[in-house]
Design a protein around this motif. Structure first.
Motif, short mmCIF file in Angstrom:
data_model
loop_
_atom_site.label_atom_id
_atom_site.label_comp_id
_atom_site.label_asym_id
_atom_site.label_seq_id
_atom_site.Cartn_x
_atom_site.Cartn_y
_atom_site.Cartn_z
N ARG A 1 62.12 49.24 -18.98
CA ARG A 1 61.74 49.13 -17.58
C ARG A 1 62.93 48.68 -16.72
NH1 ARG A 1 58.17 51.41 -14.47
NH2 ARG A 1 57.12 51.69 -16.46
N TYR A 2 63.99 48.12 -17.34
CA TYR A 2 65.11 47.58 -16.58
C TYR A 2 65.75 48.62 -15.66
CZ TYR A 2 65.08 43.70 -19.99
OH TYR A 2 64.74 42.62 -20.77
N GLU A 3 65.86 49.84 -16.15
CA GLU A 3 66.59 50.88 -15.41
C GLU A 3 65.94 51.22 -14.08
OE1 GLU A 3 68.11 55.50 -16.22
OE2 GLU A 3 67.33 54.27 -17.87
N LYS B 1 72.27 39.23 -11.56
CA LYS B 1 73.47 40.05 -11.73
C LYS B 1 73.40 40.87 -13.03
CE LYS B 1 76.36 36.83 -9.10
NZ LYS B 1 76.24 37.63 -7.88
N GLY B 2 72.25 41.49 -13.21
CA GLY B 2 72.08 42.39 -14.35
C GLY B 2 71.54 41.74 -15.61
N ARG B 3 71.28 40.43 -15.58
CA ARG B 3 70.72 39.77 -16.77
C ARG B 3 69.19 39.86 -16.68
NH1 ARG B 3 74.86 36.32 -15.14
NH2 ARG B 3 73.37 34.92 -14.13
N PHE B 4 68.68 41.05 -16.96
CA PHE B 4 67.26 41.33 -16.77
C PHE B 4 66.37 40.46 -17.63
CE2 PHE B 4 69.34 45.31 -15.50
CZ PHE B 4 68.77 45.51 -14.27
N GLU C 1 59.83 36.86 -4.81
CA GLU C 1 60.55 35.94 -5.68
C GLU C 1 61.15 36.68 -6.87
OE1 GLU C 1 62.43 32.81 -7.35
OE2 GLU C 1 61.65 33.03 -5.30
N LEU C 2 60.45 37.70 -7.38
CA LEU C 2 61.02 38.51 -8.46
C LEU C 2 62.25 39.26 -7.98
CD1 LEU C 2 57.87 40.04 -10.24
CD2 LEU C 2 59.36 38.20 -11.06
N ILE C 3 62.21 39.76 -6.75
CA ILE C 3 63.39 40.43 -6.19
C ILE C 3 64.54 39.45 -6.07
CG2 ILE C 3 64.31 41.53 -4.11
CD1 ILE C 3 61.53 42.84 -3.77
N ALA C 4 64.24 38.22 -5.62
CA ALA C 4 65.28 37.19 -5.52
C ALA C 4 65.87 36.89 -6.89
CB ALA C 4 64.71 35.93 -4.88
N ARG C 5 65.03 36.80 -7.91
CA ARG C 5 65.51 36.56 -9.27
C ARG C 5 66.38 37.72 -9.74
NH1 ARG C 5 62.52 32.65 -12.34
NH2 ARG C 5 63.05 33.75 -14.26
N LEU C 6 65.97 38.94 -9.39
CA LEU C 6 66.75 40.12 -9.76
C LEU C 6 68.14 40.06 -9.14
CD1 LEU C 6 66.91 42.99 -11.01
CD2 LEU C 6 65.90 43.84 -8.88
#
Length: 489
Positions: free
Chosen positions: A262-264, A248-251, A239-244
């Motif tokens: 950690r975003y990078e 579209k880059g809005r971490f 689900e975290l991958i789906a949210r990622l």
């Protein structure tokens, strides 16, 4: 304090360089200084396999800063190790010599299997003792280490050349995260981890723990989203991958509370984590506060025998706060006896946490004279205790919060009946022991269906203050919507 009293370890990882200085006190390690430098060494290699000049400068500058922190430690008490990216970088002998000059101590380049052993040792020494088989996974920047065993004895260990930095650079080099790229990254990670299921055939039934930054960030994000308190399951990761992918880059929107540094590498880290779960067939895993650095510190100590440090950690904290040890022991003994009466089905974990709360029940008064229960709970929530899992520390803190005074009008349902009976056990113990002496233990009975606690009237006749406190206690539980009736016969 003399330099000989201090120990220091330096973990030169593929994502971050970390330093920790500690002191041995009564056979336990006390951390004094921790420093992290996010170097991203695994992302600094040129096409020819050498470190770029810019990355060399970045790494050497970080090591020079560490050298200042090490100036008060005897050189023989410092252990510095390099892991996956340093294994690659050390092929340039000139860079390794420059790194050692910058740090001021020798740097040992360790194998992936030895790194796994340090991660395992540090993880299990930071957890409550267990005779069950445990699996420890450490997802680093350039590699993933795994080890399994019982106690501190490792049965199997392995290292796989895929990590959060290498996966992020390899499949999301420009920061664009698409479904196709994520699928390709997952396929690659599962290929690299291909033999892990054979190497660790008992992984699905083992107690699984993970260390390092990727999993820590995932755990904290899942907590912030209200999905879990401790355990992380495969569906959480997916689900975290789906949210990622949706973000579209809005971490910050996708991962509330996650640190920006950690975003990078989070796309690669989540993908490797997903591959680990799928490959090993893990149902869930938990975070261990200890990892490679703790394992290195114990290596410096000669790896003393593994012991259950929960009680020692609690007693050490009580001593630091100058608490009345005799009163704490009385409270713990009485609370345990009362809980056995109120909730014989209580788990060993709840019993341990009740004992910890009782031993520390006066910690709030040691810090401030106001709102002592709340202050004690806040303090314990923020104080890391070696050998005490975070969930256990938080449960003990919650017990401390309700040790006296008004009860919550709307008790949290997730804490359940055994928890509130443990609260009652602690509160009753403290009522009975207010004179700071130990009376004879009364012949009590408890009726679970009616919530009635029966005490001998003759025992209370000579204790009018205790009797009055019990009447007040009965009213408090009634006002909280929880069942308690006290009979005297």
């Amino acid at each position: 304090m003399l330099p000989a009293d201090l120990l220091a370890v330096v973990d030169l990882g593929s994502n971050s360089f970390r330093l920790e200085v500690a002191r041995l006190e009564e056979n336990r390690l006390l951390s004094l200084l921790y420093r992290k430098e996010t170097v991203r060494l695994a992302g600094g290699f040129a096409p020819d396999g050498t470190l770029t000049p810019e990355m060399q400068d970045r790494a050497l500058s970080a090591l020079a800063r560490f050298r200042e922190c090490l100036s008060g430690v005897a050189p023989e008490n410092v252990l510095a190790v390099g892991t996956h990216a340093m294994r690659r970088a050390s092929q340039n002998a000139a860079f390794l010599r420059a790194a050692e000059r910058a740090l001021g101590v020798p740097i040992e380049i360790i194998s992936g299997e030895r790194e796994a052993s340090f991660a395992f040792s540090g993880a299990v020494r930071s957890l409550p003792y267990s005779a069950e088989e445990r699996l420890v996974v450490d997802i680093g920047g350039g590699s993933t280490e795994m080890a399994s065993g019982r106690g501190t004895t490792i049965g199997r260990s392995a290292s796989y050349p895929v990590g959060c930095v290498s996966a992020s650079i390899g499949f999301f080099p420009d920061g664009r995260i698409t479904p196709d790229r994520q699928k390709a990254a997952l396929k690659h990670a599962m290929t690299v981890l291909g033999d892990a299921a054979k190497t660790f055939p008992n992984a699905p039934s083992s107690e699984a723990y993970m260390t390092a930054g990727t999993f820590r960030a995932v755990v904290e994000t899942c907590r912030n989203l209200g999905w879990t308190k401790e355990e992380v399951r495969l569906e959480h990761i997916e689900e975290l991958i789906a949210r990622l992918l949706r973000s579209k880059g809005r971490f910050a929107q996708a991962f509330p509370g996650m640190r920006a540094d950690r975003y990078e590498v989070i796309a690669g880290g989540l993908t490797v984590l997903q591959a680990v779960y799928r490959t090993l067939g893990l149902r869930e895993a938990r975070l261990s506060q200890g990892g490679v650095r703790v394992g290195l510190l114990y290596e410096l100590l000669g790896n003393p025998p593994y012991r259950d440090e929960r009680e020692a950690s609690v007693r050490d904290l009580a001593r630091r706060l100058s608490l009345d040890a005799a009163q704490g022991e009385r409270a713990a003994s009485w609370a345990e006896r009362i809980l056995s009466l109120l909730a014989p089905e209580a788990t060993d974990g709840l019993r341990h946490n009740l004992r910890a709360a009782a031993l520390l029940h006066e910690s709030g008064q040691a810090i401030t004279g106001h709102n002592a229960s709340r202050i004690a709970a806040q303090f314990l929530r923020s104080w890391t205790l070696p050998g005490v899992a975070r969930a256990d520390r938080l449960e003990a803190a919650n017990l401390l919060q309700w040790q006296e005074g008004p009860l919550p009008e709307d008790p949290r349902p997730d804490e359940g009946a055994p928890f509130w009976r443990a609260v009652l056990a602690l509160r009753l113990a403290l009522v009975f022991l207010q004179a700071r002496t130990e009376p004879s233990f009364p012949d009590m009975r408890y009726d679970e269906r009616s919530g009635t606690l029966t005490l001998p009237a003759v025992w209370l006749q000579d204790r009018p203050f205790t009797d009055q406190c019990l009447r007040e206690e009965e009213e408090r539980w009634k006002n909280a919507g929880l069942s308690l009736r006290i009979d005297r016969e």
